[in-house]
Design an enzyme around this catalytic site. Structure first.
Site, mmCIF file in Angstrom:
data_model
loop_
_atom_site.group_PDB
_atom_site.id
_atom_site.type_symbol
_atom_site.label_atom_id
_atom_site.label_comp_id
_atom_site.label_asym_id
_atom_site.label_seq_id
_atom_site.Cartn_x
_atom_site.Cartn_y
_atom_site.Cartn_z
ATOM 1 N N HIS A 1 0.723 -1.217 0.008
ATOM 2 C CA HIS A 1 0.068 -0.100 -0.007
ATOM 3 C C HIS A 1 1.003 1.297 -0.066
ATOM 4 O O HIS A 1 0.458 2.483 -0.294
ATOM 5 C CB HIS A 1 -1.015 0.006 1.167
ATOM 6 C CG HIS A 1 -0.382 0.295 2.447
ATOM 7 N ND1 HIS A 1 0.156 -0.482 3.461
ATOM 8 C CD2 HIS A 1 -0.135 1.571 2.946
ATOM 9 C CE1 HIS A 1 0.490 0.129 4.575
ATOM 10 N NE2 HIS A 1 0.387 1.444 4.334
ATOM 11 N N ASP B 1 0.047 -7.552 1.600
ATOM 12 C CA ASP B 1 0.415 -6.367 1.682
ATOM 13 C C ASP B 1 1.722 -6.419 1.698
ATOM 14 O O ASP B 1 2.558 -5.878 2.670
ATOM 15 C CB ASP B 1 -0.246 -5.517 2.737
ATOM 16 C CG ASP B 1 -0.078 -4.066 2.553
ATOM 17 O OD1 ASP B 1 0.451 -3.729 1.674
ATOM 18 O OD2 ASP B 1 -0.248 -3.359 3.804
ATOM 19 N N SER C 1 3.980 2.591 8.407
ATOM 20 C CA SER C 1 3.418 1.448 7.273
ATOM 21 C C SER C 1 4.905 1.259 6.433
ATOM 22 O O SER C 1 5.833 1.885 6.277
ATOM 23 C CB SER C 1 2.572 2.034 6.378
ATOM 24 O OG SER C 1 1.220 1.927 6.944
#
Length: 304
Positions: free
Chosen positions: A97, A148, A240
């Site tokens: 992402h 992911d 992230s």
């Protein structure tokens, strides 16, 4: 210790998606937190909708202790957007992402670069452009961000220094244990300020069975590594894509979390589940990658 990470969110869509995956007992808990997911980061407008991420209540990292730590940045802003881990002198692993549009399609690699060998989020470090981005082909941003994970090819290799060295990809799955985490994510939400120095701490992994006591089983895949679950200890906006290191190996990549450190486990991509895919893409992207992939294959424990 606390932590947190980050992501862009579209609240109505997120609410609908997550309501499909929450159990009846967890749905009320989710609804209390959903408004928190509104927070976004302008420089990550190309990223998919997802929950929040960052390191909360962490310490300033010791110089040279995390030489694999990478800051992924966008365009000319020089602003930190995601973490990543250096896994060879030419390749990094991060969350899909962080480098995808709202579909499983990579952004233009020329719009991204990395900074290595630094603690400061303000100055210093080696700047290296990306030459290619490989997103897992089954990455699904519309379904709890399954798969992911992404591999980044650097335009030029990073030389070994005291503060720049690769981390091995996991050669075995992790058990319930304490692991190292690091990142430049926010200390709390809402906040528009990233920490000026790399933050680090320790978070504990948990079993899938334990994790689904917090989250619906449809959200927790075999390739999901759940970490934390203690209030004040979690990831937040800006974390992230960052590395979770267990037994000296890259075991997890920060994927999603409940912002921030609110007592629910955070979801990481379980690197061991993607080991073959990561090594195949490293090998496909460069001669140096083929060497590292061969070394990794030789080091993998044989199966009985």
């Amino acid at each position: 210790m606390e932590f947190s990470i980050y992501t862009i969110t579209n609240t109505p869509r997120l609410y609908i998606l997550m309501s499909k995956h929450f159990s009846r007992t967890n749905f009320t808990t989710m609804s209390r937190f959903v408004l928190i997911f509104i927070i976004g980061v302008a420089t990550l407008a190309v990223s998919s909708a997802r929950p929040e991420d960052r390191l909360v209540n962490a310490d300033v990292a010791e110089y040279g202790r995390y030489p694999y730590m990478v800051s992924l940045r966008v365009g000319t802003s020089f602003s930190h957007t995601c973490g990543a881990a250096l896994v060879t002198p030419e390749h990094c692993v991060t969350a899909a992402h962080c480098v995808a549009n709202n579909v499983p399609e990579a952004v233009d690699p020329s719009a991204r670069f990395v900074v290595t060998g630094h603690l400061s989020n303000v100055f210093g470090g080696r700047v290296t452009q990306l030459s290619e981005v490989r997103i897992h082909p089954e990455y699904n941003p519309s379904n709890t961000w399954e798969n992911d994970i992404a591999v980044l090819k650097l335009a030029t290799p990073i030389p070994y220094t005291a503060t720049e060295q690769p981390i091995p990809i996991a050669t075995a799955d992790v058990d319930v244990q304490d692991c190292d985490i690091s990142g430049w994510g926010r200390h709390h939400m809402p906040s528009n300020t990233l920490p000026s120095q790399l933050q680090s701490g320790v978070m504990a992994t948990m079993t899938r069975d334990t994790c689904i006591q917090y989250w619906a089983s449809s959200m927790i895949f075999n390739s999901t590594l759940c970490v934390g679950g203690v209030r004040g200890n979690g990831v937040c906006s800006g974390d992230s894509g960052g590395p979770l290191v267990c037994n000296g190996e890259l075991a997890g990549v920060v994927s999603w979390g409940n912002p921030c450190a609110n007592g629910l486990p955070d979801g990481f991509a379980r690197v061991y589940a993607f080991r073959d895919w990561v090594n195949e893409n490293i090998a496909d992207l460069s001669d140096l990658g083929r060497f590292y992939a061969a070394e990794a294959a030789a080091s993998r424990p044989s199966r009985a």
